[in-house]
Design a protein around this motif. Sequence first.
Motif: not given
Length: 126
Positions: A1-5, A22-27, A114-119
């Motif tokens: 699951h591609v995400q930023l938290v 900011c922790a990135a995961s899934g890519y 930017f195309d991927l954002w955290g919550q």
Amino acid sequence: HVQLVESGGGSVQAGGSLTLSCAASGYDMYDAYCMGWFRQVPGKEREWVVLIDALGTASFTDSVQGRFSVSRDNAGKILYLKMNILEPEDTATYYCARDRRRVGYCSGTEAASFDLWGQGTQVTVS
């Protein structure tokens, strides 16, 4: 699951400090992307705070220059934002984001780059 938290937000008095993560995961190839921190207050557009490219070169918006610093842990895929001498005007929801292009440099300061954002994580300075 591609995400930023994001994490680390909170309430602080003026003049205080906070560090956001900011922790990135899934890519893969995290180190090849420009990463950025943005912030937004209700009723206003999301604005860029700082961008950091693949080489670790950072660009800061004028209002935070000299007060904020940014770093990235490429091995751990974590982006940090150290905020010092906080002002009430820094109150906002802070978002980390990944550049939509995996080219090393930053495509631009606009949110559309930017195309991927955290919550988001709330920072309140009083």
